[in-house]
Motif scaffolding. Structure first.
Motif, short mmCIF file in Angstrom:
data_model
loop_
_atom_site.label_atom_id
_atom_site.label_comp_id
_atom_site.label_asym_id
_atom_site.label_seq_id
_atom_site.Cartn_x
_atom_site.Cartn_y
_atom_site.Cartn_z
N ILE A 183 0.81 -1.13 -0.12
CA ILE A 183 0.08 0.10 -0.03
C ILE A 183 0.83 1.26 0.01
N LEU A 184 2.12 1.26 0.76
CA LEU A 184 2.62 2.61 0.98
C LEU A 184 3.62 2.63 -0.58
N GLN A 185 4.10 1.60 -1.13
CA GLN A 185 4.48 1.63 -2.49
C GLN A 185 3.53 2.24 -3.60
N TRP A 186 2.27 1.79 -3.53
CA TRP A 186 1.27 1.95 -4.37
C TRP A 186 0.85 3.59 -4.15
N ARG A 187 0.98 4.01 -2.82
CA ARG A 187 0.80 5.35 -2.68
C ARG A 187 1.74 6.47 -3.22
N ARG A 188 2.85 5.97 -3.24
CA ARG A 188 3.98 6.48 -4.15
C ARG A 188 3.55 6.74 -5.44
N TRP A 189 3.28 5.74 -6.18
CA TRP A 189 3.07 5.57 -7.58
C TRP A 189 1.89 6.46 -8.02
N CYS A 190 0.88 6.22 -7.04
CA CYS A 190 -0.31 7.03 -7.43
C CYS A 190 -0.33 8.63 -7.28
N LEU A 191 0.79 8.89 -6.51
CA LEU A 191 1.06 10.17 -6.40
C LEU A 191 1.97 11.04 -7.37
N ASN A 192 2.66 10.05 -8.28
CA ASN A 192 3.47 10.55 -9.14
C ASN A 192 2.87 10.70 -10.61
N PRO A 193 3.00 11.77 -11.46
CA PRO A 193 2.54 11.66 -12.77
C PRO A 193 2.82 10.69 -13.68
N ARG A 194 4.01 10.14 -13.44
CA ARG A 194 4.31 9.01 -14.42
C ARG A 194 4.42 7.80 -13.84
N TYR A 195 3.60 7.79 -12.46
CA TYR A 195 3.00 6.53 -11.86
C TYR A 195 4.35 5.60 -11.47
N SER A 196 4.34 4.43 -12.06
CA SER A 196 5.48 3.57 -11.24
C SER A 196 6.77 3.96 -11.86
N VAL A 197 6.83 4.26 -13.32
CA VAL A 197 8.13 4.84 -13.88
C VAL A 197 8.47 5.87 -13.31
N GLY A 198 7.74 6.90 -12.80
CA GLY A 198 8.05 8.01 -12.26
C GLY A 198 8.43 7.96 -10.97
N ALA A 199 7.99 7.02 -10.05
CA ALA A 199 8.39 6.92 -8.81
C ALA A 199 9.27 5.99 -8.49
N GLU A 200 9.76 5.18 -9.40
CA GLU A 200 10.70 4.10 -9.19
C GLU A 200 12.11 4.61 -9.97
N GLY A 201 11.99 5.36 -11.16
CA GLY A 201 12.96 5.99 -11.82
C GLY A 201 13.34 5.07 -13.05
N GLU A 202 14.72 5.49 -13.62
CA GLU A 202 15.09 4.90 -14.75
C GLU A 202 15.14 3.40 -14.95
N ALA A 203 15.60 2.67 -13.95
CA ALA A 203 15.53 1.23 -14.07
C ALA A 203 14.27 0.76 -14.46
N VAL A 204 13.17 1.14 -13.83
CA VAL A 204 11.90 0.64 -14.01
C VAL A 204 11.33 1.10 -15.39
N ARG A 205 11.67 2.26 -15.80
CA ARG A 205 11.22 2.64 -17.19
C ARG A 205 11.94 1.66 -18.35
N ARG A 206 13.21 1.31 -18.05
CA ARG A 206 13.82 0.69 -18.98
C ARG A 206 13.19 -0.88 -18.93
N GLN A 207 12.62 -1.26 -17.82
CA GLN A 207 11.98 -2.46 -17.73
C GLN A 207 10.64 -2.50 -18.59
N TYR A 208 9.94 -1.63 -18.50
CA TYR A 208 8.79 -1.45 -19.41
C TYR A 208 9.05 -1.29 -20.61
#
Length: 291
Positions: A183-208
């Motif tokens: 729930i706390l990680q999901w909160r960070r995602w939902c508060l970021n305009p780029r969702y998971s990619v914005g909250a977690e950074g470049e490594a996650v962007r590359r995974q997608y």
């Protein structure tokens, strides 16, 4: 229906259920469930889809549904959304091993269409059918939800999680019971305009960005949680995948309502379920055996 318990590489137990067709299967379908929704909810649809020739697998993420051991408290569960992606991977590996020469499709409902971008075995996935899924960013929530979600994220979630050691969603009639890390990680995602990619950074962007399987996303016009804008935002994370977004309105199918959860309810067996099967077929490359 067959129920099994898998063990993930990090030792977590994941309970899955499999429905096999009577004839040789067209391929595999792994249903990735929505946040806080148990695999039981998808059982009628899974059984029906198996009757259409697919080998269908559902599962519960660690710490939820049947994957929460009897007597185990959610306070004891150490899990976040990366861990849930590892659970998803384990189920995909298992389904692929059963039919290694046939296509394997993911049918992701809400969260179940968000996590595939984090999978490390994307090469085993032939396509993703996304149903009622969006980025989750709060400003892209449906209007009614958007008016109250600030209270949810800034007051209710931090306070309840701190008091209980997990998020007691069933008591609060919000989402469902969830591990603290989720729930706390999901909160960070939902508060970021780029969702998971914005909250977690470049490594996650590359995974997608590594995902090459086709994505067909169904945006439900009367979805009380997700919006068309949110669906486009989610699909954009799969930046190198062939993708398409289709808007589905209840009136187009002579239905009164679909909503966020309605696509999988039993009353849709004669109307929407055959469409979902057709959309799964549409993910297959032209001329393939599954098409």
């Amino acid at each position: 229906m067959k129920q099994e318990t898998l063990t993930t590489p990090d030792g977590a137990a994941v309970v899955l259920r499999t429905w096999a067709p009577d004839e040789p299967a067209l391929g595999s379908v792994v249903i990735g469930g929505a946040m806080g929704v148990r695999q039981d909810f998808y059982a009628p649809f899974a059984q029906w889809l198996a009757g259409q020739g697919w080998r269908v697998t559902t599962f519960d993420y660690r710490g939820s549904g049947a994957s929460l051991a009897q007597g185990e408290s959610l306070r004891q569960v150490r899990a976040d959304l990366f861990d849930w992606a590892r659970d998803y991977e384990t189920v995909v590996d298992h389904a692929h091993a059963a039919l290694p020469d046939r296509p394997l499709y993911l049918l992701g409902h809400s969260l179940g269409a968000q996590l595939p971008g984090l999978l490390r075995n994307q090469d085993k996935v032939s396509g993703l059918l996304s149903v009622a899924a969006g980025s989750g960013y709060w400003r892209e929530n449906a209007p009614r939800l958007r008016r109250t979600v600030w209270y949810f994220w800034w007051v209710l979630v931090p306070l309840a999680t701190r008091l209980f050691g997990y998020f007691p969603g069933r008591k609060l009639r919000k989402v469902g019971d969830l591990p603290k890390g989720v729930i706390l990680q999901w909160r960070r995602w939902c508060l970021n305009p780029r969702y998971s990619v914005g909250a977690e950074g470049e490594a996650v962007r590359r995974q997608y960005a590594q995902a090459r399987f086709p994505v067909l996303a169904l945006s439900i016009a009367d979805d009380e949680l997700m919006t068309l804008r949110g669906t486009h935002s989610l699909v954009s994370l799969y930046e190198n995948a062939r993708s398409e977004v289709r808007r589905i309105a209840p009136g187009d199918l002579a239905l009164r309502r679909i909503g966020h959860f309605g696509a999988f309810r039993s009353e849709q067996e004669s109307v929407l379920w055959p469409r979902l099967a057709q959309w799964l077929d549409a993910l297959a490359p032209a001329g393939s055996a599954a098409a």
